[in-house]
Design a protein around this motif. Structure first.
Motif, PDB file in Angstrom:
ATOM      1  N   ASN A 194       0.855  -1.099  -0.045  1.00 41.73           N
ATOM      2  CA  ASN A 194      -0.152   0.054  -0.065  1.00 41.73           C
ATOM      3  C   ASN A 194       0.921   1.312  -0.093  1.00 41.73           C
ATOM      4  O   ASN A 194       0.304   2.336   0.360  1.00 41.73           O
ATOM      5  CB  ASN A 194      -0.809   0.130   1.086  1.00 41.73           C
ATOM      6  CG  ASN A 194      -1.838  -1.300   1.162  1.00 41.73           C
ATOM      7  OD1 ASN A 194      -2.264  -1.606   0.365  1.00 41.73           O
ATOM      8  ND2 ASN A 194      -1.846  -1.753   2.615  1.00 41.73           N
ATOM      9  N   SER A 195       2.084   1.103  -0.015  1.00 41.49           N
ATOM     10  CA  SER A 195       2.896   2.391   0.121  1.00 41.49           C
ATOM     11  C   SER A 195       2.945   3.507  -0.981  1.00 41.49           C
ATOM     12  O   SER A 195       2.625   3.162  -2.227  1.00 41.49           O
ATOM     13  CB  SER A 195       4.323   1.787   0.198  1.00 41.49           C
ATOM     14  OG  SER A 195       4.949   3.254   0.499  1.00 41.49           O
ATOM     15  N   ARG A 196       2.675   4.673  -0.738  1.00 44.31           N
ATOM     16  CA  ARG A 196       2.219   5.764  -1.665  1.00 44.31           C
ATOM     17  C   ARG A 196       3.721   6.353  -1.711  1.00 44.31           C
ATOM     18  O   ARG A 196       3.979   7.587  -2.236  1.00 44.31           O
ATOM     19  CB  ARG A 196       1.317   6.725  -1.001  1.00 44.31           C
ATOM     20  CG  ARG A 196      -0.095   5.956  -0.994  1.00 44.31           C
ATOM     21  CD  ARG A 196      -0.986   7.077  -0.340  1.00 44.31           C
ATOM     22  NE  ARG A 196      -0.847   8.325  -0.843  1.00 44.31           N
ATOM     23  CZ  ARG A 196      -0.575   9.540  -0.166  1.00 44.31           C
ATOM     24  NH1 ARG A 196      -0.387   9.662   1.028  1.00 44.31           N
ATOM     25  NH2 ARG A 196      -0.766  10.576  -0.845  1.00 44.31           N
ATOM     26  N   SER A 197       4.676   5.794  -1.359  1.00 45.45           N
ATOM     27  CA  SER A 197       5.921   6.445  -1.177  1.00 45.45           C
ATOM     28  C   SER A 197       6.545   6.895  -2.805  1.00 45.45           C
ATOM     29  O   SER A 197       7.374   8.083  -2.783  1.00 45.45           O
ATOM     30  CB  SER A 197       7.300   5.364  -0.516  1.00 45.45           C
ATOM     31  OG  SER A 197       7.307   4.347  -1.516  1.00 45.45           O
ATOM     32  N   GLU A 198       6.370   6.111  -3.814  1.00 41.71           N
ATOM     33  CA  GLU A 198       6.886   6.376  -5.036  1.00 41.71           C
ATOM     34  C   GLU A 198       6.419   7.947  -5.363  1.00 41.71           C
ATOM     35  O   GLU A 198       6.992   8.972  -5.793  1.00 41.71           O
ATOM     36  CB  GLU A 198       6.233   5.459  -6.439  1.00 41.71           C
ATOM     37  CG  GLU A 198       6.843   5.892  -7.512  1.00 41.71           C
ATOM     38  CD  GLU A 198       7.004   4.629  -8.666  1.00 41.71           C
ATOM     39  OE1 GLU A 198       6.386   3.696  -8.173  1.00 41.71           O
ATOM     40  OE2 GLU A 198       7.414   4.809  -9.392  1.00 41.71           O
ATOM     41  N   ALA A 199       5.007   8.124  -5.351  1.00 44.09           N
ATOM     42  CA  ALA A 199       4.564   9.610  -5.623  1.00 44.09           C
ATOM     43  C   ALA A 199       4.847  10.548  -4.690  1.00 44.09           C
ATOM     44  O   ALA A 199       5.390  11.616  -5.145  1.00 44.09           O
ATOM     45  CB  ALA A 199       2.895   9.612  -5.431  1.00 44.09           C
ATOM     46  N   VAL A 200       4.921  10.301  -3.470  1.00 47.60           N
ATOM     47  CA  VAL A 200       5.558  11.183  -2.680  1.00 47.60           C
ATOM     48  C   VAL A 200       7.131  11.529  -2.750  1.00 47.60           C
ATOM     49  O   VAL A 200       7.391  12.700  -2.902  1.00 47.60           O
ATOM     50  CB  VAL A 200       5.521  10.752  -1.077  1.00 47.60           C
ATOM     51  CG1 VAL A 200       6.040  11.471   0.051  1.00 47.60           C
ATOM     52  CG2 VAL A 200       4.231  10.333  -0.718  1.00 47.60           C
ATOM     53  N   HIS A 303       2.182  15.177   3.214  1.00 44.80           N
ATOM     54  CA  HIS A 303       2.053  13.547   3.015  1.00 44.80           C
ATOM     55  C   HIS A 303       2.247  12.665   4.299  1.00 44.80           C
ATOM     56  O   HIS A 303       2.844  13.106   4.901  1.00 44.80           O
ATOM     57  CB  HIS A 303       3.081  13.375   1.863  1.00 44.80           C
ATOM     58  CG  HIS A 303       3.019  14.059   0.703  1.00 44.80           C
ATOM     59  ND1 HIS A 303       3.679  15.055   0.219  1.00 44.80           N
ATOM     60  CD2 HIS A 303       2.126  13.952  -0.588  1.00 44.80           C
ATOM     61  CE1 HIS A 303       3.225  15.414  -1.023  1.00 44.80           C
ATOM     62  NE2 HIS A 303       2.521  14.726  -1.509  1.00 44.80           N
ATOM     63  N   LEU A 305       2.916   8.673   5.119  1.00 45.04           N
ATOM     64  CA  LEU A 305       3.328   7.548   4.566  1.00 45.04           C
ATOM     65  C   LEU A 305       2.780   6.404   6.053  1.00 45.04           C
ATOM     66  O   LEU A 305       3.300   6.577   7.180  1.00 45.04           O
ATOM     67  CB  LEU A 305       4.633   7.157   4.345  1.00 45.04           C
ATOM     68  CG  LEU A 305       5.115   7.988   3.256  1.00 45.04           C
ATOM     69  CD1 LEU A 305       6.606   7.960   2.967  1.00 45.04           C
ATOM     70  CD2 LEU A 305       4.594   7.480   1.853  1.00 45.04           C
ATOM     71  N   GLN A 322       9.081   2.050   4.920  1.00 48.59           N
ATOM     72  CA  GLN A 322       8.661   3.371   3.927  1.00 48.59           C
ATOM     73  C   GLN A 322       9.737   4.165   3.353  1.00 48.59           C
ATOM     74  O   GLN A 322       9.844   4.675   2.551  1.00 48.59           O
ATOM     75  CB  GLN A 322       7.632   4.218   4.859  1.00 48.59           C
ATOM     76  CG  GLN A 322       6.160   3.371   5.311  1.00 48.59           C
ATOM     77  CD  GLN A 322       5.243   3.725   3.977  1.00 48.59           C
ATOM     78  OE1 GLN A 322       5.720   3.554   2.545  1.00 48.59           O
ATOM     79  NE2 GLN A 322       4.105   3.352   4.201  1.00 48.59           N
ATOM     80  N   HIS A 329      12.937   5.392  -4.495  1.00 49.69           N
ATOM     81  CA  HIS A 329      12.001   5.711  -5.523  1.00 49.69           C
ATOM     82  C   HIS A 329      12.485   7.191  -5.770  1.00 49.69           C
ATOM     83  O   HIS A 329      12.745   7.662  -7.119  1.00 49.69           O
ATOM     84  CB  HIS A 329      10.512   5.856  -5.232  1.00 49.69           C
ATOM     85  CG  HIS A 329       9.909   4.503  -5.126  1.00 49.69           C
ATOM     86  ND1 HIS A 329       9.791   3.759  -6.397  1.00 49.69           N
ATOM     87  CD2 HIS A 329       9.061   3.971  -4.179  1.00 49.69           C
ATOM     88  CE1 HIS A 329       9.042   2.655  -6.367  1.00 49.69           C
ATOM     89  NE2 HIS A 329       8.473   2.723  -4.935  1.00 49.69           N
TER      90      HIS A 329
END
Ligand code: M6R
Length: 351
Positions: A194-200, A303, A305, A322, A329
């Protein structure tokens, strides 16, 4: 091979659930409420000195906190400094090293042995020099790590040290702790899924510098997050104890310096870190919060994470995942040679 992943580092980040399952296997007796270490004879040290370098030093800092919480005096030392001036007093000296070949760590454990201390190796590498030279050895069981950036082995070191702290401190371990340890592999999987780390990470490319802050168990995680980012992306990254900001580093904080704050649980450390987040935000810094959502930290974040709700010691493992992904990324977007960063070697055999 890389099993379809673009880099060994990403593969190894994704191997963490399996590596941790391996690390926990046979060591957590759920029915008996006990931690077990087959390979170790009963130890009852009065104090511990943990010696290590780089990422392993961050694991040692984390471990030392856990030993202290468990009632055993413990300190972490940079191995390269320890060897020069070993602190007085009797201690079990614990060398923490993925490779078991790091010159600094070997120098420290050798100095300790020379002074008559008992030694314990916490390593990933069976038959390594450290494993052979120490009186006792326990393995983190992470499997081979190819990427120069240590990832799954840091999680393995954290988990092994958490188990050791429980094992050394008491005959029994409470249910919550056992449950948190047992669900660690699936909790790590949830972070990976579920990590949103790429966009962040992509939204902060081109920043002047990146600062990582945390208190208590989140402090070594912050140091590790910064090391990972600088090592593979070549961006300027620093980890600070959140409480240290006002003593100097705050002067560096601007709109161009995202601050990644790790906030675990809702205790005193978390509350105080939320105050530090407000302070950096007042200076215009964008804030990324890595948190389980138990404190108010999200409210002040640009943001978030998110990590699954867990005990603080296991949450520190999850939060680091994270930060590994954030570093990965960022470096990938910059096209860096992630598995072989310039000037660095996987194993540092000269001091
Ligand atoms: O093999 P070791 O754990 O003793 O290695 C210690 C450091 O050289 C190592 O952790 C280094 O900092 C890594 N490149 C970090 O990703």
């Amino acid at each position: 091979g890389k099993s379809g992943y673009e880099h060994f580092m990403l593969k190894e980040i994704h191997e963490q659930p399996r590596a941790l399952r391996q690390c926990l296997r046979g060591r957590v007796d759920e029915l008996g409420g006990r931690i077990e270490f087959e390979e170790l004879s009963r130890l009852s040290p009065e104090r511990l000195h943990l010696v290590a370098a780089g990422t392993s030093y961050h694991a040692a800092l984390y471990g030392a906190s856990l030993f202290r919480v468990a009632g055993i005096p413990a300190d972490a030392y940079h191995a390269h400094e320890y060897a020069l001036s070993p602190p007085p007093g009797e201690a079990l000296v614990v060398g923490v090293s993925q490779s078991g070949e790091t010159a600094d760590t070997l120098a420290a454990t050798r100095a300790a042995r020379g002074a008559g201390a008992e030694t314990l190796a916490v390593t990933n590498t069976v038959g390594s020099t450290l494993a052979r030279e120490c009186d006792h050895v326990c393995y983190i069981r992470s499997g081979p790590e190819i990427g120069v950036a240590a990832t799954k082995t840091f999680a393995g070191q954290q988990t092994t040290l958490a188990l050791l702290a429980e094992w050394l401190a008491a005959d029994t371990t409470d249910r919550e702790t056992i449950a948190a340890l047992r669900s660690l592999p699936s909790d790590v999987q949830a972070v990976l899924d579920n990590s949103r780390s790429e966009a962040v990470a992509e939204s902060y490319l081109g920043s002047e510098a990146y600062f990582f802050i945390g208190r208590g168990l989140a402090y070594p995680v912050s140091l590790e997050g910064a090391l990972k980012l600088k090592e593979i992306s070549y961006e300027h990254a620093e980890g600070f104890p959140a409480g240290g900001l006002k003593h100097g580093p705050l002067a560096l904080v601007t709109e161009q310096t995202p601050v990644l704050a790790t906030v675990l649980g809702d205790g005193e450390a978390a509350r105080k870190t939320v105050n530090n987040i407000k302070e950096v935000q007042a200076r215009g810094a964008p804030v990324v919060v890595v948190t389980d959502g138990r404190s108010e930290a999200d409210r002040y974040a640009d943001h978030v994470l998110r990590i699954p709700d867990s005990e603080e010691r296991t949450a520190a493992v999850l939060a680091n995942v994270q930060l590994q992904l954030f570093a990965y990324h960022t470096a990938a977007a910059l096209g860096r040679p992630i598995d072989k960063p310039r000037n660095l070697a996987k194993s540092v055999t000269v001091e």
